[in-house]
Design a protein around this motif. Structure first.
Motif, PDB file in Angstrom:
ATOM      1  N   THR A 171       0.496  -1.144   0.009  1.00 29.81           N
ATOM      2  CA  THR A 171       0.122  -0.032  -0.145  1.00 29.81           C
ATOM      3  C   THR A 171       1.041   1.168   0.017  1.00 29.81           C
ATOM      4  OG1 THR A 171       0.437   0.096   2.083  1.00 29.81           O
ATOM      5  CG2 THR A 171      -2.059  -1.109   1.205  1.00 29.81           C
ATOM      6  N   PRO A 172       0.150   2.019   0.025  1.00 32.46           N
ATOM      7  CA  PRO A 172       1.153   3.559  -0.197  1.00 32.46           C
ATOM      8  C   PRO A 172       1.782   3.819   1.055  1.00 32.46           C
ATOM      9  CG  PRO A 172      -0.857   3.822  -1.334  1.00 32.46           C
ATOM     10  CD  PRO A 172      -0.577   2.408  -1.094  1.00 32.46           C
ATOM     11  N   GLU A 173       1.325   3.706   2.304  1.00 30.33           N
ATOM     12  CA  GLU A 173       1.800   3.646   3.329  1.00 30.33           C
ATOM     13  C   GLU A 173       3.251   2.865   4.288  1.00 30.33           C
ATOM     14  OE1 GLU A 173      -1.265   2.734   2.900  1.00 30.33           O
ATOM     15  OE2 GLU A 173      -2.630   4.715   3.622  1.00 30.33           O
ATOM     16  N   ASP A 174       2.913   1.544   3.337  1.00 30.41           N
ATOM     17  CA  ASP A 174       4.090   0.487   3.550  1.00 30.41           C
ATOM     18  C   ASP A 174       4.817   1.337   3.047  1.00 30.41           C
ATOM     19  OD1 ASP A 174       2.371  -0.827   4.566  1.00 30.41           O
ATOM     20  OD2 ASP A 174       1.401  -2.843   2.625  1.00 30.41           O
ATOM     21  N   PHE A 175       4.957   1.446   1.381  1.00 31.00           N
ATOM     22  CA  PHE A 175       6.508   2.015   1.157  1.00 31.00           C
ATOM     23  C   PHE A 175       6.636   3.525   1.252  1.00 31.00           C
ATOM     24  CE2 PHE A 175       7.829   4.863  -2.551  1.00 31.00           C
ATOM     25  CZ  PHE A 175       8.601   3.834  -3.519  1.00 31.00           C
ATOM     26  N   ALA A 176       5.747   4.636   2.143  1.00 30.58           N
ATOM     27  CA  ALA A 176       6.085   5.320   2.755  1.00 30.58           C
ATOM     28  C   ALA A 176       6.544   4.997   3.947  1.00 30.58           C
ATOM     29  CB  ALA A 176       4.905   6.944   3.318  1.00 30.58           C
ATOM     30  N   LEU A 177       6.618   4.194   4.752  1.00 30.47           N
ATOM     31  CA  LEU A 177       7.463   3.465   5.781  1.00 30.47           C
ATOM     32  C   LEU A 177       8.702   2.779   5.940  1.00 30.47           C
ATOM     33  CD1 LEU A 177       4.191   2.347   7.952  1.00 30.47           C
ATOM     34  CD2 LEU A 177       5.218   3.874   8.467  1.00 30.47           C
ATOM     35  N   SER A 178       8.669   2.280   4.158  1.00 28.76           N
ATOM     36  CA  SER A 178       9.913   1.950   3.984  1.00 28.76           C
ATOM     37  C   SER A 178      10.609   2.732   3.626  1.00 28.76           C
ATOM     38  CB  SER A 178       9.614   0.478   3.001  1.00 28.76           C
ATOM     39  OG  SER A 178       9.032   1.090   2.063  1.00 28.76           O
ATOM     40  N   THR A 179      10.714   3.864   2.790  1.00 31.11           N
ATOM     41  CA  THR A 179      11.203   4.580   2.492  1.00 31.11           C
ATOM     42  C   THR A 179      11.293   5.914   3.268  1.00 31.11           C
ATOM     43  OG1 THR A 179       9.216   5.868   1.062  1.00 31.11           O
ATOM     44  CG2 THR A 179      10.562   4.228   0.344  1.00 31.11           C
ATOM     45  N   GLN A 180      10.921   6.007   4.502  1.00 30.28           N
ATOM     46  CA  GLN A 180      10.591   7.743   5.150  1.00 30.28           C
ATOM     47  C   GLN A 180      10.111   8.782   4.332  1.00 30.28           C
ATOM     48  OE1 GLN A 180      10.279   6.536   8.651  1.00 30.28           O
ATOM     49  NE2 GLN A 180      10.320   4.860   8.398  1.00 30.28           N
ATOM     50  N   GLU A 181       9.345   8.018   3.671  1.00 26.38           N
ATOM     51  CA  GLU A 181       8.749   9.486   2.310  1.00 26.38           C
ATOM     52  C   GLU A 181       7.468   9.198   1.715  1.00 26.38           C
ATOM     53  OE1 GLU A 181      10.709  10.923  -1.035  1.00 26.38           O
ATOM     54  OE2 GLU A 181      12.574   9.668  -0.678  1.00 26.38           O
ATOM     55  N   ALA A 182       6.864  10.078   1.612  1.00 23.35           N
ATOM     56  CA  ALA A 182       5.277  10.092   1.103  1.00 23.35           C
ATOM     57  C   ALA A 182       5.174  10.385  -0.048  1.00 23.35           C
ATOM     58  CB  ALA A 182       3.835  10.923   2.445  1.00 23.35           C
ATOM     59  N   ILE A 183       4.459   9.265  -1.000  1.00 25.11           N
ATOM     60  CA  ILE A 183       4.617   9.700  -2.637  1.00 25.11           C
ATOM     61  C   ILE A 183       3.343  10.135  -3.098  1.00 25.11           C
ATOM     62  CG2 ILE A 183       6.977   9.003  -2.819  1.00 25.11           C
ATOM     63  CD1 ILE A 183       5.729   6.503  -3.497  1.00 25.11           C
ATOM     64  N   PRO A 184       3.264  10.707  -4.035  1.00 26.24           N
ATOM     65  CA  PRO A 184       2.173  10.940  -4.662  1.00 26.24           C
ATOM     66  C   PRO A 184       1.140   9.420  -5.092  1.00 26.24           C
ATOM     67  CG  PRO A 184       3.181  11.652  -5.183  1.00 26.24           C
ATOM     68  CD  PRO A 184       4.224  11.918  -4.404  1.00 26.24           C
ATOM     69  N   MET A 185      -0.116   8.612  -5.595  1.00 26.92           N
ATOM     70  CA  MET A 185      -0.401   7.895  -5.440  1.00 26.92           C
ATOM     71  C   MET A 185      -0.410   7.620  -6.665  1.00 26.92           C
ATOM     72  SD  MET A 185      -2.324   5.119  -3.803  1.00 26.92           S
ATOM     73  CE  MET A 185      -3.325   4.237  -4.134  1.00 26.92           C
ATOM     74  N   GLU A 186      -0.269   8.301  -7.866  1.00 26.81           N
ATOM     75  CA  GLU A 186      -0.022   8.553  -9.436  1.00 26.81           C
ATOM     76  C   GLU A 186       1.357   7.571  -9.140  1.00 26.81           C
ATOM     77  OE1 GLU A 186      -1.149  11.888  -8.115  1.00 26.81           O
ATOM     78  OE2 GLU A 186      -3.112  11.369  -8.571  1.00 26.81           O
ATOM     79  N   GLU A 187       2.307   8.565  -8.423  1.00 31.25           N
ATOM     80  CA  GLU A 187       3.423   7.778  -8.513  1.00 31.25           C
ATOM     81  C   GLU A 187       4.151   6.392  -7.684  1.00 31.25           C
ATOM     82  OE1 GLU A 187       8.477   9.445  -7.427  1.00 31.25           O
ATOM     83  OE2 GLU A 187       6.101  10.622  -7.303  1.00 31.25           O
TER      84      GLU A 187
END
Length: 200
Positions: A171-187
Motif C-alpha cells: 500500500t502507499p502507507e507501506d511504501f512511505a514507511l519503508s522509504t520514510q517519505e510520502a509519495i503521490p498515489m499516481e507515482e
C-alpha cells in the motif's frame, strides 16, 4: 493474465511434446503405440465431454435468463447466481480446454511421426523389443535435460510471480514507511507497474 496462462502451460506442454520421444526411445515402437492409443482415446473422450458440459452450462444460464424456470426464478435470483457460477466454468470448457485437447492429440502424433525413423533405426532387428541400451540412454538424456530446463524455468516464473504479488499487495502507507517519505498515489501506481523513476 494471458502471459501467466502461457507460463502455466510450460510444464504440461513440455510433457506433451517430449513424452512420445521418451516413451519411443525407452519402450520402443509398441510402447509408443500404446501411449498414442491411450492419449487418443482418453483425450478424445475428455474433449467431447468438456465441450458438451461447457455448452450445457452456458445454455443453462441462457435458459434461466429467459425465464425458463418460471416467474421469480430469472435474473437477480439465487437460481441465476448458481448458473452464472456454472457458466464461469463452462465457457473455458467449451471454448479453450476441450478444443485444446484435440491440438494435444495432433501434437503427440506429429512428434511421434517425426521421430519414427529414429525409433525404426534403434529397433530395426526386433520391432517388438524395448529397453535398447542406446534408446534408454537417449530417453534419460531427454528427461534430464528437458526436465531440468522446465523445473528451472518453473522456479524462475514462480519467484517472479511472487515478487509481483508482493508488489501489488503493498500500500502507499507501506511504501512511505519503508522509504520514510510520502509519495503521490499516481507515482506509487506507476512504480507498481514498473514505470517511472521510483522503484519498489
Amino acid at each position: 493474465s494471458t502471459n501467466a496462462a502461457i507460463e502455466e502451460m510450460l510444464l504440461p506442454g513440455g510433457m506433451a511434446v517430449f513424452a512420445p520421444a521418451v516413451v519411443g526411445f525407452i519402450l520402443g515402437p509398441l510402447g509408443l503405440a500404446g501411449l498414442l492409443v491411450g492419449s487418443l482415446s482418453s483425450g478424445f473422450m475428455q474433449a467431447v465431454t468438456m465441450s458438451n458440459a461447457g455448452g450445457a452450462w452456458d445454455n443453462a444460464k441462457k435458459y434461466v435468463e429467459k425465464g425458463g424456470l418460471g416467474e421469480g426464478k430469472g435474473k437477480k435470483t439465487s437460481y441465476h447466481e448458481a448458473v452464472v457460477v456454472g457458466d464461469t466454468v463452462g465457457d473455458p470448457f467449451k471454448d479453450t480446454s476441450g478444443p485444446a485437447l484435440n491440438v494435444l492429440i495432433k501434437l503427440m502424433s506429429l512428434v511421434s511421426l517425426v521421430l519414427a525413423p529414429a525409433f525404426k533405426q534403434l529397433y530395426k532387428e526386433d520391432a517388438t523389443a524395448s529397453f535398447d541400451d542406446m534408446g534408454v540412454l537417449y530417453g534419460c538424456i531427454i528427461i534430464v535435460v528437458v526436465g531440468g530446463i522446465m523445473i528451472f524455468a518453473r522456479i524462475r516464473i514462480n519467484a517472479r510471480n511472487a515478487a509481483r504479488r508482493n508488489a501489488f499487495e503493498a500500500t502507499p502507507e507501506d511504501f512511505a514507511l519503508s522509504t520514510q517519505e510520502a509519495i503521490p498515489m499516481e507515482e506509487f501506481e506507476a512504480a507498481i507497474r514498473g514505470e517511472g523513476e521510483t522503484k519498489l
